[in-house]
Each structure stands twice: as C-alpha cells, then as structure tokens.
Design a protein around this motif. Structure first.
Motif, short mmCIF file in Angstrom:
data_model
loop_
_atom_site.label_atom_id
_atom_site.label_comp_id
_atom_site.label_asym_id
_atom_site.label_seq_id
_atom_site.Cartn_x
_atom_site.Cartn_y
_atom_site.Cartn_z
N LYS A 181 0.81 -1.21 0.00
CA LYS A 181 0.00 0.00 0.00
C LYS A 181 0.85 1.27 0.00
O LYS A 181 0.42 2.31 -0.50
N ASN A 221 -5.89 -8.64 -9.55
CA ASN A 221 -6.57 -7.90 -10.62
C ASN A 221 -6.22 -6.42 -10.59
O ASN A 221 -6.26 -5.75 -11.62
N ARG A 222 -5.86 -5.94 -9.39
CA ARG A 222 -5.47 -4.54 -9.26
C ARG A 222 -4.56 -4.41 -8.04
O ARG A 222 -4.80 -5.03 -7.02
N SER A 223 -3.50 -3.60 -8.18
CA SER A 223 -2.62 -3.37 -7.04
C SER A 223 -3.34 -2.54 -5.98
O SER A 223 -4.31 -1.83 -6.28
N PHE A 224 -2.86 -2.60 -4.75
CA PHE A 224 -3.52 -1.91 -3.65
C PHE A 224 -3.61 -0.41 -3.90
O PHE A 224 -4.61 0.22 -3.57
N ASN A 225 -2.55 0.18 -4.46
CA ASN A 225 -2.60 1.63 -4.69
C ASN A 225 -3.04 2.00 -6.10
O ASN A 225 -3.00 3.16 -6.49
N GLY A 226 -3.46 1.00 -6.88
CA GLY A 226 -4.08 1.25 -8.17
C GLY A 226 -3.15 1.56 -9.32
O GLY A 226 -3.60 1.92 -10.41
N ASP A 227 -1.83 1.38 -9.12
CA ASP A 227 -0.91 1.74 -10.21
C ASP A 227 -0.76 0.64 -11.27
O ASP A 227 -0.28 0.91 -12.37
N ASN A 275 -2.93 -2.51 -13.24
CA ASN A 275 -4.14 -3.27 -13.51
C ASN A 275 -3.73 -4.66 -13.97
O ASN A 275 -3.18 -4.83 -15.06
N ASN A 326 3.58 1.98 -14.15
CA ASN A 326 2.24 1.71 -14.65
C ASN A 326 2.24 0.33 -15.30
O ASN A 326 3.28 -0.33 -15.41
N THR A 327 1.08 -0.10 -15.72
CA THR A 327 0.92 -1.45 -16.27
C THR A 327 1.79 -1.67 -17.49
O THR A 327 2.44 -2.72 -17.63
#
Length: 239
Positions: free
Chosen positions: A17, A47-53, A55, A24-25
């Motif tokens: 986190k 499916n997605r990292s905790f901090n959203g960086d 996908n 990025n992806t």
C-alpha cells in the motif's frame, strides 16, 4: 540438438500500500517482455494493485497479445498476493496444470505446469510465493517439507521451482528457516552462482532446478517496476 529456453521470475509488489515506486501497467509488461522469456513466473499478483498503479487484468491481456498463455492457481486470494505462470505458446505447450505442492495452505501462492517443448521434451515449472514465517510458522514449515519431499523424488523431467521464498542467508541476517535453502540444495541446485540481494539487503527470491537441467546463464535484474529484483535463467534441454 539443444532447445534453448528461459524463465523470468518477479515479485511485482502489488500488495504494498505504501509503495513509492512510480510505474504503470505498460512499464511492467515492457520489463517482463524485454528478456523475451519462454516462461514468466509472477508473485504478488492481483486484478489490481492496492494503490491502483497496476491493472493485473490489463497486464495479462498485454502478455497474451505477445503470445503468452496464463496458468492460474486453483484458488485466488482476495488480496493481490497470488501467483501466475505464463508461457510462450510459440515455444512451449501446456500438457496439464499441476496440483499444488502443498494443498492445505496458501493454494493461491503456488501454481505448476507440466509442459512439452517443440522437440517433445517434458518440463515442469512451479511459481511459488512462501509466506512470512512470523505470521504462519506452522504452515510455512509444512510447505517447506512438501517442497523438499517433491525435490527428493527422482523424476525423468527437467524441473524448475522459481519465486519468492521469503528466506535469506546473506549478510549475517538469516531467516528462521534459511537452513531449508541449504537442504533443498542437496537435491536441486540453485541456479544462481552469485549471492546478490533481491530485496533490500536480503536474497528472498530464488530459482532452483533439478541437476539434469543445463544452466546456460543466470542474471539478477535491477528494475524500476518493483521493490524486488527479477531473476532470469537461460537453460538448455537436450532433444
């Protein structure tokens, strides 16, 4: 005649986190593809990292668009701490997905496949991510016993076990079960010839192969997409 293949393994750090890494992806996919590996072993996937960086769904889609096919665990955990195994379908064929090395605990952290090369040579590959001992001491000890029992059995196949073992024996700072690395080395050889840390000052990531597999080259890769270094192994199989 020899078939030349390779594997890359990386803990892609999707569970952190508080990660300060700027990525990025697309950057993760580019890094994984740069070595043109025959197999890709991933840990801490979701499916997605905790901090959203990152996908994870898009990452797999990019890899699939580059000829890779995914092998998934029997069960995924709700957090992004799962493993994945991908193979280049132009080089290798999946014969069957293998059951977990340890079936009672952390099934989401282990996946194996029995593959066949273009020349018809069988190859077994496992991607694993062992938990921290401090949180799951009983389970981790049993996992190690199962891995070592698997390694003791003589099999007429080339075998690779790659991933984040969360064990370190470097810098006078060994983990509690660091002796299991040495014990496993009695049956499978560590692919690494140099003891280079893979996470901070610890070597937590490893690739083990059975003695019959011919190691051609091994590298520890610095990167800007994870807090772990990646490991790559180039190996030859006799046709």
């Amino acid at each position: 005649m020899k078939e030349k293949l390779s594997v890359i393994t990386l803990n892609i750090n999707m569970y952190n986190k508080n990660s300060k890494i700027k990525r990025n992806t697309d950057e993760v996919a580019k890094f994984l593809l740069a070595e043109n590996p025959s197999l890709i072993s991933l840990q801490e996937f979701g499916n997605r990292s905790f901090n959203g960086d990152i996908n994870g769904i898009n990452l797999i889609r990019i890899l699939e668009n580059n000829n890779y096919t995914i092998v998934e665990p029997y069960i995924d955990g709700k957090n992004p701490v799962n493993v994945r195994l991908l193979f280049d379908k132009t080089k290798i064929e999946l014969v069957e997905r293998l059951p977990p090395l340890y079936s009672k605990f952390f099934v989401n952290r282990q996946i194996g496949g029995l593959f066949k090369t273009l020349g018809g040579i069988p190859l077994i590959v496992f991607s694993i991510h062992l938990p921290l001992y401090e949180r799951n001491p009983k389970e981790k000890r049993q996992m190690w016993e199962n891995i070592i029992s698997f390694a003791k059995v003589k099999q007429n196949k080339s075998i690779i076990i790659a991933g984040d073992f969360n064990e370190n024996s470097l810098n006078n700072n060994p983990t509690i079960l660091s002796d299991k690395i040495e014990e496993l080395s009695n049956y499978f050889k560590p692919a690494s010839e140099k003891e280079i840390p893979t996470w901070r000052n610890k070597k937590l990531d490893h690739i083990f192969v059975n003695p019959e597999l011919i190691v051609e080259k091994y590298k520890t890769l610095e990167n800007t997409v994870s807090d772990h270094k990646a490991l790559t192994l180039n190996f030859n199989l006799e046709v």
